[in-house]
Design a protein around this motif. Structure first.
Motif, PDB file in Angstrom:
ATOM      1  N   TYR A   1       0.836  -1.202   0.000  1.00 32.37           N
ATOM      2  CA  TYR A   1       0.000   0.000   0.000  1.00 32.37           C
ATOM      3  C   TYR A   1       0.876   1.259   0.000  1.00 32.37           C
ATOM      4  CZ  TYR A   1      -3.400   3.485   1.514  1.00 32.37           C
ATOM      5  OH  TYR A   1      -4.177   4.612   1.614  1.00 32.37           O
ATOM      6  N   THR A   2       1.878   1.279   0.858  1.00 31.16           N
ATOM      7  CA  THR A   2       2.779   2.431   0.951  1.00 31.16           C
ATOM      8  C   THR A   2       3.549   2.642  -0.342  1.00 31.16           C
ATOM      9  OG1 THR A   2       2.968   2.166   3.341  1.00 31.16           O
ATOM     10  CG2 THR A   2       4.709   3.426   2.257  1.00 31.16           C
ATOM     11  N   ALA A   3       4.065   1.563  -0.926  1.00 32.06           N
ATOM     12  CA  ALA A   3       4.816   1.670  -2.187  1.00 32.06           C
ATOM     13  C   ALA A   3       3.931   2.267  -3.285  1.00 32.06           C
ATOM     14  CB  ALA A   3       5.354   0.309  -2.607  1.00 32.06           C
ATOM     15  N   LEU A   4       2.672   1.834  -3.352  1.00 35.19           N
ATOM     16  CA  LEU A   4       1.760   2.350  -4.368  1.00 35.19           C
ATOM     17  C   LEU A   4       1.485   3.832  -4.145  1.00 35.19           C
ATOM     18  CD1 LEU A   4      -0.161   1.916  -6.787  1.00 35.19           C
ATOM     19  CD2 LEU A   4      -1.930   1.321  -5.112  1.00 35.19           C
ATOM     20  N   THR A   5       1.099   4.201  -2.945  1.00 39.33           N
ATOM     21  CA  THR A   5       0.746   5.601  -2.689  1.00 39.33           C
ATOM     22  C   THR A   5       1.966   6.523  -2.799  1.00 39.33           C
ATOM     23  OG1 THR A   5       0.874   5.255  -0.292  1.00 39.33           O
ATOM     24  CG2 THR A   5      -1.299   5.042  -1.331  1.00 39.33           C
ATOM     25  N   ASN A   6       3.154   6.009  -2.490  1.00 36.86           N
ATOM     26  CA  ASN A   6       4.364   6.830  -2.630  1.00 36.86           C
ATOM     27  C   ASN A   6       4.648   7.214  -4.082  1.00 36.86           C
ATOM     28  OD1 ASN A   6       4.876   6.970   0.107  1.00 36.86           O
ATOM     29  ND2 ASN A   6       6.465   5.382   0.093  1.00 36.86           N
ATOM     30  N   LEU A   7       4.232   6.367  -5.036  1.00 35.83           N
ATOM     31  CA  LEU A   7       4.419   6.705  -6.452  1.00 35.83           C
ATOM     32  C   LEU A   7       3.703   8.012  -6.814  1.00 35.83           C
ATOM     33  CD1 LEU A   7       3.997   3.255  -8.240  1.00 35.83           C
ATOM     34  CD2 LEU A   7       6.105   4.554  -7.941  1.00 35.83           C
ATOM     35  N   PHE A   8       2.529   8.222  -6.225  1.00 35.67           N
ATOM     36  CA  PHE A   8       1.750   9.424  -6.538  1.00 35.67           C
ATOM     37  C   PHE A   8       2.460  10.686  -6.043  1.00 35.67           C
ATOM     38  CE2 PHE A   8      -1.220   6.048  -7.087  1.00 35.67           C
ATOM     39  CZ  PHE A   8      -2.055   6.482  -8.114  1.00 35.67           C
ATOM     40  N   THR A   9       3.137  10.563  -4.912  1.00 35.00           N
ATOM     41  CA  THR A   9       3.913  11.693  -4.390  1.00 35.00           C
ATOM     42  C   THR A   9       5.193  11.875  -5.192  1.00 35.00           C
ATOM     43  OG1 THR A   9       3.038  11.261  -2.185  1.00 35.00           O
ATOM     44  CG2 THR A   9       5.000  12.643  -2.316  1.00 35.00           C
ATOM     45  N   LYS A  10       5.911  10.774  -5.412  1.00 33.78           N
ATOM     46  CA  LYS A  10       7.195  10.835  -6.116  1.00 33.78           C
ATOM     47  C   LYS A  10       7.067  11.494  -7.491  1.00 33.78           C
ATOM     48  CE  LYS A  10      10.900   7.892  -7.907  1.00 33.78           C
ATOM     49  NZ  LYS A  10      11.431   6.533  -7.997  1.00 33.78           N
ATOM     50  N   TYR A  11       6.007  11.146  -8.218  1.00 30.60           N
ATOM     51  CA  TYR A  11       5.841  11.652  -9.575  1.00 30.60           C
ATOM     52  C   TYR A  11       4.905  12.862  -9.659  1.00 30.60           C
ATOM     53  CZ  TYR A  11       8.519   7.662 -11.023  1.00 30.60           C
ATOM     54  OH  TYR A  11       9.541   6.740 -11.182  1.00 30.60           O
ATOM     55  N   LYS A  12       4.604  13.461  -8.489  1.00 33.08           N
ATOM     56  CA  LYS A  12       3.806  14.699  -8.435  1.00 33.08           C
ATOM     57  C   LYS A  12       2.492  14.571  -9.220  1.00 33.08           C
ATOM     58  CE  LYS A  12       7.826  17.697  -7.786  1.00 33.08           C
ATOM     59  NZ  LYS A  12       8.834  16.738  -7.482  1.00 33.08           N
ATOM     60  N   PHE A  13       1.779  13.485  -8.936  1.00 34.24           N
ATOM     61  CA  PHE A  13       0.531  13.207  -9.643  1.00 34.24           C
ATOM     62  C   PHE A  13      -0.443  14.376  -9.551  1.00 34.24           C
ATOM     63  CE2 PHE A  13      -3.796  11.539  -9.880  1.00 34.24           C
ATOM     64  CZ  PHE A  13      -3.747  10.847 -11.081  1.00 34.24           C
ATOM     65  N   ASN A  14      -0.526  15.012  -8.392  1.00 35.08           N
ATOM     66  CA  ASN A  14      -1.490  16.098  -8.204  1.00 35.08           C
ATOM     67  C   ASN A  14      -1.195  17.312  -9.062  1.00 35.08           C
ATOM     68  OD1 ASN A  14      -2.731  14.482  -6.349  1.00 35.08           O
ATOM     69  ND2 ASN A  14      -1.686  15.378  -4.607  1.00 35.08           N
ATOM     70  N   SER A  15       0.019  17.390  -9.615  1.00 35.63           N
ATOM     71  CA  SER A  15       0.389  18.507 -10.493  1.00 35.63           C
ATOM     72  C   SER A  15       0.221  18.159 -11.969  1.00 35.63           C
ATOM     73  CB  SER A  15       1.849  18.907 -10.242  1.00 35.63           C
ATOM     74  OG  SER A  15       2.014  19.320  -8.912  1.00 35.63           O
ATOM     75  N   MET A  16      -0.126  16.922 -12.260  1.00 33.76           N
ATOM     76  CA  MET A  16      -0.301  16.514 -13.659  1.00 33.76           C
ATOM     77  C   MET A  16      -1.583  17.129 -14.213  1.00 33.76           C
ATOM     78  SD  MET A  16       0.768  12.505 -13.725  1.00 33.76           S
ATOM     79  CE  MET A  16       2.369  11.959 -13.161  1.00 33.76           C
ATOM     80  N   PRO A  17      -1.612  17.404 -15.519  1.00 31.47           N
ATOM     81  CA  PRO A  17      -2.841  17.939 -16.125  1.00 31.47           C
ATOM     82  C   PRO A  17      -3.962  16.896 -16.081  1.00 31.47           C
ATOM     83  CG  PRO A  17      -1.257  17.364 -17.821  1.00 31.47           C
ATOM     84  CD  PRO A  17      -0.557  17.189 -16.498  1.00 31.47           C
ATOM     85  N   GLU A  18      -5.180  17.350 -16.278  1.00 28.58           N
ATOM     86  CA  GLU A  18      -6.337  16.445 -16.227  1.00 28.58           C
ATOM     87  C   GLU A  18      -6.383  15.474 -17.402  1.00 28.58           C
ATOM     88  OE1 GLU A  18      -9.923  18.629 -15.643  1.00 28.58           O
ATOM     89  OE2 GLU A  18      -9.252  19.425 -13.721  1.00 28.58           O
ATOM     90  N   SER A  19      -5.691  15.793 -18.480  1.00 31.96           N
ATOM     91  CA  SER A  19      -5.615  14.867 -19.619  1.00 31.96           C
ATOM     92  C   SER A  19      -4.343  15.165 -20.411  1.00 31.96           C
ATOM     93  CB  SER A  19      -6.843  14.980 -20.522  1.00 31.96           C
ATOM     94  OG  SER A  19      -6.917  16.252 -21.099  1.00 31.96           O
ATOM     95  N   PHE A  20      -3.948  14.192 -21.230  1.00 36.57           N
ATOM     96  CA  PHE A  20      -2.734  14.330 -22.032  1.00 36.57           C
ATOM     97  C   PHE A  20      -3.106  14.418 -23.504  1.00 36.57           C
ATOM     98  CE2 PHE A  20      -1.339  11.851 -18.279  1.00 36.57           C
ATOM     99  CZ  PHE A  20      -0.536  12.843 -17.717  1.00 36.57           C
ATOM    100  N   PRO A  21      -2.396  15.289 -24.250  1.00 34.89           N
ATOM    101  CA  PRO A  21      -2.704  15.441 -25.677  1.00 34.89           C
ATOM    102  C   PRO A  21      -2.195  14.245 -26.473  1.00 34.89           C
ATOM    103  CG  PRO A  21      -0.795  16.766 -25.092  1.00 34.89           C
ATOM    104  CD  PRO A  21      -1.301  16.154 -23.812  1.00 34.89           C
ATOM    105  N   GLY A  22      -2.753  14.079 -27.631  1.00 35.17           N
ATOM    106  CA  GLY A  22      -2.315  13.013 -28.529  1.00 35.17           C
ATOM    107  C   GLY A  22      -3.464  12.550 -29.388  1.00 35.17           C
ATOM    108  N   ARG A  23      -3.118  11.845 -30.434  1.00 42.29           N
ATOM    109  CA  ARG A  23      -4.121  11.333 -31.359  1.00 42.29           C
ATOM    110  C   ARG A  23      -4.784  10.104 -30.764  1.00 42.29           C
ATOM    111  NH1 ARG A  23      -2.055   8.504 -35.708  1.00 42.29           N
ATOM    112  NH2 ARG A  23      -3.789   7.146 -36.162  1.00 42.29           N
ATOM    113  N   TRP A  24      -6.089  10.111 -30.707  1.00 37.17           N
ATOM    114  CA  TRP A  24      -6.843   8.973 -30.203  1.00 37.17           C
ATOM    115  C   TRP A  24      -6.764   7.826 -31.199  1.00 37.17           C
ATOM    116  CZ3 TRP A  24     -11.505   6.644 -31.937  1.00 37.17           C
ATOM    117  CH2 TRP A  24     -12.040   5.705 -31.044  1.00 37.17           C
ATOM    118  N   VAL A  25      -6.597   6.609 -30.702  1.00 32.05           N
ATOM    119  CA  VAL A  25      -6.510   5.417 -31.547  1.00 32.05           C
ATOM    120  C   VAL A  25      -7.840   4.653 -31.438  1.00 32.05           C
ATOM    121  CG1 VAL A  25      -5.310   3.230 -31.910  1.00 32.05           C
ATOM    122  CG2 VAL A  25      -4.021   5.254 -31.178  1.00 32.05           C
ATOM    123  N   PRO A  26      -8.579   4.490 -32.567  1.00 31.56           N
ATOM    124  CA  PRO A  26      -9.845   3.756 -32.505  1.00 31.56           C
ATOM    125  C   PRO A  26      -9.653   2.368 -31.906  1.00 31.56           C
ATOM    126  CG  PRO A  26      -9.548   4.769 -34.651  1.00 31.56           C
ATOM    127  CD  PRO A  26      -8.256   4.927 -33.903  1.00 31.56           C
TER     128      PRO A  26
END
Length: 167
Positions: A54-79
């Motif tokens: 549980y700790t290892a998983l939740t630490n990833l969100f802090t380590k990679y600054k998940f809360n600062s990531m945009p709400e979506s990522f640009p790119g071409r959608w693949v059908p």
């Protein structure tokens, strides 16, 4: 008294024209709950994570600054390609941050690392978890494929009148 648990991490993935769907919820008590299947049917599997997992998983969100990531990522959608939604509870008071992506999007390394960790957890819950729900199959599923593992329960609902027999 049953202690209230709240969702800390939620991971949704959808793919294919067959609408294959996985929803993984990790609760603050360490329970990982996976609901998987197709629209109109599915199974639920639960596995309790160790404190270290549980700790290892939740630490990833802090380590990679998940809360600062945009709400979506640009790119071409693949059908027919997969799409993802990751939500992280940023505080015990219920504040949450959600990031959406899809195949073909330009995802940063941190998001890819988190997404891959969640896919590994999905596989682990599927392999080692305890099935607590049933796949429900009715006439609306005619011609569709149902995902099932050894030990899963599949409930079949037949149209018809039980006093005169099923057709």
């Amino acid at each position: 008294y049953v202690p209230r648990r709240s969702v800390k991490v939620e991971f949704d993935s959808h793919s294919g024209f067959a609408a294959i769907h996985n929803n993984l919820r990790v609760y603050d008590n360490g329970d990982a709950e996976l609901t998987t299947g197709q629209v109109g049917g599915g199974s639920k599997t639960v596995l309790h994570l160790t404190g270290a997992e549980y700790t290892a998983l939740t630490n990833l969100f802090t380590k990679y600054k998940f809360n600062s990531m945009p709400e979506s990522f640009p790119g071409r959608w693949v059908p027919d390609g997969p799409s993802y939604e990751v939500t992280y509870a940023t505080s015990p008071r219920g504040r949450r941050h959600t990031v959406r992506s899809h195949m073909g999007a330009a995802e940063p390394r941190g998001f890819v690392t988190i997404k891959n960790a969640l896919y590994r957890l999905v596989a682990k819950v599927r392999a080692k978890g305890r099935n607590v729900g049933a796949n429900v199959v009715d006439g609306s599923m005619n011609g569709k494929t149902i995902e099932a593992r050894v030990g899963d329960t599949i409930e079949i609902k037949l149209d018809g009148n039980p006093t005169t027999g099923y057709q």
